[in-house]
Design an enzyme around this catalytic site. Structure first.
Site, PDB file in Angstrom:
ATOM      1  N   LYS A 124     -27.006  15.375 -47.966  1.00 42.59           N
ATOM      2  CA  LYS A 124     -26.174  16.231 -47.118  1.00 42.59           C
ATOM      3  C   LYS A 124     -25.319  15.361 -46.191  1.00 42.59           C
ATOM      4  O   LYS A 124     -24.134  15.631 -45.984  1.00 42.59           O
ATOM      5  CB  LYS A 124     -27.052  17.196 -46.316  1.00 42.59           C
ATOM      6  CG  LYS A 124     -27.705  18.252 -47.201  1.00 42.59           C
ATOM      7  CD  LYS A 124     -28.787  19.048 -46.476  1.00 42.59           C
ATOM      8  CE  LYS A 124     -29.506  19.981 -47.459  1.00 42.59           C
ATOM      9  NZ  LYS A 124     -30.640  20.703 -46.846  1.00 42.59           N
ATOM     10  N   GLN A 149     -34.522  20.821 -41.936  1.00 41.68           N
ATOM     11  CA  GLN A 149     -34.902  20.670 -43.341  1.00 41.68           C
ATOM     12  C   GLN A 149     -36.290  21.247 -43.574  1.00 41.68           C
ATOM     13  O   GLN A 149     -37.235  20.917 -42.877  1.00 41.68           O
ATOM     14  CB  GLN A 149     -34.859  19.177 -43.734  1.00 41.68           C
ATOM     15  CG  GLN A 149     -35.152  18.919 -45.194  1.00 41.68           C
ATOM     16  CD  GLN A 149     -34.098  19.518 -46.141  1.00 41.68           C
ATOM     17  OE1 GLN A 149     -32.907  19.444 -45.879  1.00 41.68           O
ATOM     18  NE2 GLN A 149     -34.561  20.116 -47.227  1.00 41.68           N
ATOM     19  N   ASP A 201     -27.465  27.089 -42.254  1.00 43.09           N
ATOM     20  CA  ASP A 201     -28.351  27.458 -43.368  1.00 43.09           C
ATOM     21  C   ASP A 201     -28.575  28.965 -43.420  1.00 43.09           C
ATOM     22  O   ASP A 201     -29.246  29.462 -44.329  1.00 43.09           O
ATOM     23  CB  ASP A 201     -29.710  26.752 -43.229  1.00 43.09           C
ATOM     24  CG  ASP A 201     -29.751  25.432 -44.003  1.00 43.09           C
ATOM     25  OD1 ASP A 201     -28.875  25.219 -44.856  1.00 43.09           O
ATOM     26  OD2 ASP A 201     -30.670  24.632 -43.742  1.00 43.09           O
TER      27      ASP A 201
END
Ligand code: NAD
Length: 288
Positions: A54, A98, A121
């Site tokens: 990422k 994450q 996200d």
């Protein structure tokens, strides 16, 4: 007949190229680049790899990225304080935590400290409620990647039978909601669904997101269906999906490979979300 393979790498590269062009046009004028912060707790191999990918992707399109690595034994409080700090920084426009986080930590509770405008996200309660209600907000990147690949197959979900295998908050559920918003007739299957094949055989769009290698075989697929394989499992040193490619390829109309399908598109959609978050925060544009 052989399924057309949907090249997620090529579609992601195309998305990134377009994004890099937009960034190059807008950012010099503003004197500020979009900033994405990734919070990694512990050092689980696949998570370390995803976070690195990422960060690299940010570099390719002209974003700044910062990675915050916390020790495996970090407290819930420490994670929440960091998320709150990042949420308050004006040079950071997107924040991701994450997952999975180490046992004992509560990712949802930590994300409650994040400004939903920076929730790239799409996993805060506010973003999820917006997805459910169909109001503007950031959507989970993997689900957006699935939708983009369905579009790349030339399939408009409106009025189609769509079956999603998996009901996680991260993938299955948001994908089902995006398909519903696109006017598909949606069935959600999960580990307690008996006779899975009875459902999958109806699907004109089949999304497999169970994390069970080989779960979907050719006999379970409707001829000509668009099959999107989200599953990623490491087996004998290589990555495999939920779809048994050898038996499904002769039946499906289009199929995403693993690797090289949904994975690269997830990252491309994370970048797209970060760009939208930046524009909303810095240019005062409407949320997506
Ligand atoms: P999860 O374990 O949280 O959820 C799995 C879901 O599949 C559950 O809802 C479960 O009920 C269902 N399921 C499990 N076994 C089943 C079976 N035999 N029949 C029907 N349903 C079954 O996992 P997740 O976070 O949703 O991820 C799913 C898969 O997608 C994993 O392999 C993960 O690695 C992968 N993934 C890929 C990407 C990507 O970018 N390609 C992103 C996120 C997750």
């Amino acid at each position: 007949m052989t399924a057309r393979l949907l090249d997620g790498r090529a579609l992601a590269a195309e998305t990134e190229r377009a994004l890099a062009g937009d960034v190059a046009r807008v950012v010099p004028r503003l004197g500020m680049a979009p900033g994405l912060a990734a919070v990694l707790v512990g050092s689980w191999g696949p998570s370390v790899t995803y976070v690195r990918r990422k960060a690299e992707a940010c570099g390719r399109v002209g974003f700044r990225s910062e990675v915050f690595s916390l020790a495996e034994e970090s407290t819930q409080e420490a994670v929440e304080v960091l998320i709150a700090e990042l949420s308050a920084r004006t040079d950071i426009h997107g924040v991701l935590l994450q997952e999975p986080v180490p046992a004992g930590l509560d990712a949802r509770a930590a994300l409650a400290r994040l400004d939903p405008r920076k929730d790239v996200d799409g996993l805060t309660a506010v973003s999820q409620a917006a997805l459910l209600a169909g109001t503007p907000g950031l959507r989970p990147a993997t689900a957006l990647g699935v939708m983009a690949l369905i579009g790349a197959a030339g399939m408009d979900p409106a009025g189609r039978e769509a079956v999603v295998v998996g009901r996680s908050l991260l993938v299955g559920r948001p994908t089902a909601l995006l398909l519903l918003a696109a006017h598909a007739t949606v069935t959600v299957c999960h580990s307690r669904t008996p006779e899975l094949a009875r459902h999958t055989a109806r699907a004109e769009i089949l999304v497999a997101a169970a994390g069970r290698p080989g779960l979907i075989t050719g006999a379970m697929v409707r001829p000509g269906a668009v099959v999107i394989d989200v599953g990623i499992t490491r087996r004998d040193g290589r990555l495999v999906g939920d779809v048994e490619r050898a038996s499904v390829e002769p039946v499906a109309g289009a199929l995403t490979p693993v690797p090289g399908g949904v994975g690269p598109m997830t990252i491309a959609m994370l970048l797209t979300n970060t760009w939208q978050a930046f524009r909303a925060q810095v240019l005062g544009e409407e949320a997506p």
